[in-house]
Write a protein that holds these residues in place. Structure first.
Motif, PDB file in Angstrom:
ATOM      1  N   THR A   2       0.838  -1.185   0.000  1.00 43.11           N
ATOM      2  CA  THR A   2       0.000   0.000   0.000  1.00 43.11           C
ATOM      3  C   THR A   2       0.877   1.241   0.000  1.00 43.11           C
ATOM      4  OG1 THR A   2      -1.655  -1.197   1.272  1.00 43.11           O
ATOM      5  CG2 THR A   2      -1.837   1.184   1.255  1.00 43.11           C
ATOM      6  N   GLU A   5      -1.553   4.497   3.937  1.00 35.91           N
ATOM      7  CA  GLU A   5      -2.605   3.918   4.769  1.00 35.91           C
ATOM      8  C   GLU A   5      -2.738   4.754   6.022  1.00 35.91           C
ATOM      9  OE1 GLU A   5      -2.999  -0.119   7.223  1.00 35.91           O
ATOM     10  OE2 GLU A   5      -2.771  -0.390   5.075  1.00 35.91           O
ATOM     11  N   TYR A   9      -9.460   4.856  11.502  1.00 37.94           N
ATOM     12  CA  TYR A   9     -10.648   4.579  10.699  1.00 37.94           C
ATOM     13  C   TYR A   9     -11.648   5.702  10.944  1.00 37.94           C
ATOM     14  CZ  TYR A   9      -8.621  -0.038  10.293  1.00 37.94           C
ATOM     15  OH  TYR A   9      -7.776  -1.079  10.031  1.00 37.94           O
ATOM     16  N   HIS A  23     -17.153  -2.149  12.770  1.00 43.39           N
ATOM     17  CA  HIS A  23     -16.203  -3.126  12.251  1.00 43.39           C
ATOM     18  C   HIS A  23     -14.925  -2.450  11.792  1.00 43.39           C
ATOM     19  CE1 HIS A  23     -14.591  -5.979   9.193  1.00 43.39           C
ATOM     20  NE2 HIS A  23     -14.864  -6.815  10.176  1.00 43.39           N
ATOM     21  N   GLU A  25     -11.647  -3.455   9.658  1.00 44.34           N
ATOM     22  CA  GLU A  25     -11.015  -4.447   8.787  1.00 44.34           C
ATOM     23  C   GLU A  25      -9.514  -4.521   9.045  1.00 44.34           C
ATOM     24  OE1 GLU A  25     -10.973  -7.427   6.154  1.00 44.34           O
ATOM     25  OE2 GLU A  25     -12.807  -6.281   6.537  1.00 44.34           O
ATOM     26  N   GLY A  26      -9.007  -5.725   9.265  1.00 37.53           N
ATOM     27  CA  GLY A  26      -7.571  -5.937   9.376  1.00 37.53           C
ATOM     28  C   GLY A  26      -6.933  -5.595  10.707  1.00 37.53           C
ATOM     29  N   VAL A  27      -7.729  -5.320  11.738  1.00 36.45           N
ATOM     30  CA  VAL A  27      -7.164  -5.012  13.054  1.00 36.45           C
ATOM     31  C   VAL A  27      -7.200  -6.285  13.900  1.00 36.45           C
ATOM     32  CG1 VAL A  27      -7.346  -3.585  15.122  1.00 36.45           C
ATOM     33  CG2 VAL A  27      -7.898  -2.609  12.894  1.00 36.45           C
ATOM     34  N   GLN A  28      -6.088  -6.579  14.539  1.00 39.34           N
ATOM     35  CA  GLN A  28      -5.918  -7.808  15.317  1.00 39.34           C
ATOM     36  C   GLN A  28      -6.872  -7.875  16.510  1.00 39.34           C
ATOM     37  OE1 GLN A  28      -1.957  -8.108  16.850  1.00 39.34           O
ATOM     38  NE2 GLN A  28      -2.227 -10.200  17.569  1.00 39.34           N
ATOM     39  N   GLY A  58     -13.005  -8.642  13.844  1.00 40.12           N
ATOM     40  CA  GLY A  58     -12.777  -7.203  13.714  1.00 40.12           C
ATOM     41  C   GLY A  58     -13.880  -6.332  14.286  1.00 40.12           C
TER      42      GLY A  58
END
Length: 81
Positions: A2, A5, A9, A23, A25-28, A58
């Motif tokens: 990327t 980024e 959010y 939600h 996306e992609g967060v542990q 997520g």
């Protein structure tokens, strides 16, 4: 790879609503998240609205729902581990 980024959010709302969860996306799972109010005109960060932990898939369940009005903005910032 990327090129750019954001480390947060952004959530913008066109109508009034009650937000009990959202939600990311992609967060542990297990990572802490701080939610801040943002001034929609200036983009300046305001007060902390909530702190929570990312759950399964997520999803972030807030301890208390955030009440937003049309035009409101908030950001969710995952904290560094």
């Amino acid at each position: 790879m990327t090129l750019f980024e954001e480390p947060f959010y952004t959530f913008r709302f066109a109508d009034d609503r009650r937000v009990p969860r959202f939600h990311l996306e992609g967060v542990q799972v297990g990572r802490r998240v701080c939610v801040y109010q943002i001034d929609p005109g200036t983009g300046e960060q305001g007060r902390v609205l909530a702190e929570a932990v990312v759950g399964t898939g997520g999803w972030v369940d807030l301890p208390e729902p955030i009440i937003v009005r049309a035009g409101d903005v908030f950001v969710a910032v995952p904290q560094t581990p």
